[in-house]
Enzyme design. Structure first.
Site: not given
Ligand code: NDP
Length: 502
Positions: A291, A182, A392, A257
């Site tokens: 991130c 997803k 963040e 992550e």
């Molecule tokens: P989110 O946590 O908002 O979303 C990540 C994914 O999770 C999306 O596909 C989202 O879907 C989905 N999601 C949202 N809510 C749920 C839920 N309740 N249950 C399961 N899945 C869910 O993060 P962002 O997309 O905003 O990305 C940015 C974040 O990711 C930052 O915090 C960044 O630091 C972190 N990140 C970490 C990395 C690492 O390797 N440690 C690398 C890159 C980013 P939808 O888009 O439909 O909301």
């Protein structure tokens, strides 16, 4: 003016080797953050669609050929995937840029780093899957094997779609798992392209399924489903915690992550020009939406004022623009909401008494007025307890924190709930390694920033996550160790006798 296709055709999802729509026919729109205009409709899957995709992946794992195929056969498919991805690299980069506003050239770096990952992971898998004989206390043969986890649910964020999705898909699939992927709702296009590439490369039906739709519905069901064996998320820490709660039903494996608030410690023996450049690349790469971004820039007292001033000058000179333009240094933030969130943090920095050196506003001139831009913003004299230093922000809003001694710098760097990245700038090799070792974080870069390679494990301490991606650890992450102990010499009869004596 940047030339691009104003509208793309409606996207489908990929379930059981078929391109299909959501069962209710619902769709949602994606706005290009560079222009503020809708440019594509995608399928809005629901719980029913998610269950279907999971059932297909379950069946492909339990009955399909994929888990039984030899590593050599799977490797052939992966090599084709890598070659096809390389050929499409610029097209894929542009698609992600249109969705998330990060400059296409930065996406190209990520796509071209993903390509070798599909080949490299085959070598890693060979090492990890090799049965290992272990010496035993008793005269029996013990072998340790690695089995695939089963059905994997892979949930990705919007900031580095291809790179992050590949870092999950490659180790998950190469060892024989099946997957439901997803992508983030804002960036589904390249995940669908990856599915097309795998389909062309000959991946059996049902092994990879890609569905799109809201995380709170689709992602939550993936985490909850008892037919899923392993859920892997890259996203915000709060989403990680939600996933852990939802995964509890069948105690599935969870890999996370998550976010970061990394420190770049600049010592006063480091050349000023280099310090400024490292601060800029370390803080602004991917529009500040990375991130491991070094969002807290620690500058030693003697050079602090000079470096901060020059860093602000460089920040002011960065070119903002459409993510598709090759001249753009910083594109718009991913959504209007993300832009508002950055502007709120800027207000909070001012209220808490940090010194605004540059930026701090939404640029409105020319084409910029339509997109979700925030000017590169540097706050000086930030103290580590301010909100802008603790949370963040995910955007081009950076904090400069002065320090005097090495010990103080380490204390500030570690004073965070996160532990993902970090950097040290010094000409003193011993100090560089000493400080790097003391930083409580998964990756530290000395005199460099953001050099991520397939060979080095990637992941976080503390609230930055569980588990590691990249390296052979990522292959181990998607497998279960299994021991088989066999007695071919009849030793067990003594054991039986011994037990009977009791
Ligand atoms: P989110 O946590 O908002 O979303 C990540 C994914 O999770 C999306 O596909 C989202 O879907 C989905 N999601 C949202 N809510 C749920 C839920 N309740 N249950 C399961 N899945 C869910 O993060 P962002 O997309 O905003 O990305 C940015 C974040 O990711 C930052 O915090 C960044 O630091 C972190 N990140 C970490 C990395 C690492 O390797 N440690 C690398 C890159 C980013 P939808 O888009 O439909 O909301």
């Amino acid at each position: 003016m940047v030339k691009y296709k104003e509208k793309l055709e409606e996207q489908k999802v990929f379930i059981d080797g078929e391109w299909t729509t959501s069962s209710k026919g619902d769709t949602y729109s994606i706005i290009n953050p560079s222009t503020g205009k809708t440019f594509v409709e995608c399928q809005k899957c629901d719980v029913e669609d998610t269950k279907r995709a999971i059932d297909v992946a379950r069946d492909a794992f339990d009955n399909g050929p994929w888990p039984e195929m030899s590593l050599e056969e799977r490797t052939k498919i992966f090599y084709k995937v890598a070659d096809m991805m390389a050929k499409k690299s610029w097209q894929l980069s542009k698609l992600d840029a249109m969705c998330n506003g990060i400059p296409a050239l930065s996406h190209l770096i990520m796509v071209l780093s993903s390509v070798p990952l599909y080949k490299y992971i085959c070598t890693q898998a060979k090492k990890v899957l090799e049965p290992k004989k272990v010496s035993t206390l008793y005269p029996v043969d013990s072998t340790v094997l690695r089995d695939p986890d089963g059905v994997t649910a892979l949930i990705a964020p919007w900031n580095g779609p291809i790179w992050i999705e590949s870092a999950k898909l490659a180790p998950a699939l190469i060892v024989g798992n099946t997957a439901v992927l997803k992508p983030a709702s804002q960036t589904p296009l390249t995940a669908l392209e990856i599915a097309k590439i795998f389909e062309k490369a000959g991946l059996p039906k049902g092994v990879l399924n890609v569905i799109t739709g809201p995380g709170s519905v689709v992602g939550a069901e993936m985490a909850k489903s008892e037919k899923v064996d392993h859920v892997s998320l890259t996203g915000e820490t709060i989403t990680g915690k939600e996933i852990v709660k939802n995964a509890i039903g069948n105690l599935k494996k969870v890999s996370l992550e998550l976010g970061g608030k990394s420190a770049n410690i600049i010592f006063d023996d480091f050349p000023i020009e280099d310090a400024v450049n490292m601060a800029a690349v370390g803080g602004y790469f991917l529009n500040g939406e990375l991130c491991i971004e070094n969002t807290r820039i620690l500058m030693q007292e003697r050079i602090h004022k000079k470096v901060a001033k020059k860093f602000a000058e460089l920040s002011k000179s960065l070119r903002l623009g459409n993510a598709l333009s090759l001249n753009t240094n910083i594109g718009p933030l991913v959504t209007e909401g993300q832009m508002e969130r950055n502007l709120k943090y800027i207000e909070s920095g001012k209220e808490e008494g940090a010194t605004l050196l540059c930026g701090g506003y939404r640029p409105q001139e020319g084409e910029l007025k339509d997109g979700f831009f925030v000017a590169p913003t540097v706050f000086d004299n930030v103290s580590n307890d301010m909100k802008i230093a603790r949370e963040e922000i995910f955007g081009p809003v950076l904090s400069v924190i002065p320090f005097s001694t090495e010990e103080e710098a380490i204390e500030i760097a570690n004073d965070t709930t996160y532990g993902l990245g970090g950097a040290v700038m010094t000409k003193d090799r011993k100090r560089g390694m000493r400080v790097a070792k003391k930083m409580r974080t998964g990756s530290v870069f000395v005199n460099t920033v953001h050099i991520l390679q397939g060979e080095t494990p990637f992941g976080g301490y503390k609230q930055s996550g569980w588990g590691r991606e990249m390296s052979e650890l990522s292959v181990e992450e998607f497998t279960q160790p299994k021991s088989i102990t066999a007695d071919w010499g009849g030793f067990t009869k003594y054991f039986v006798e011994l037990v009977q004596l009791h």
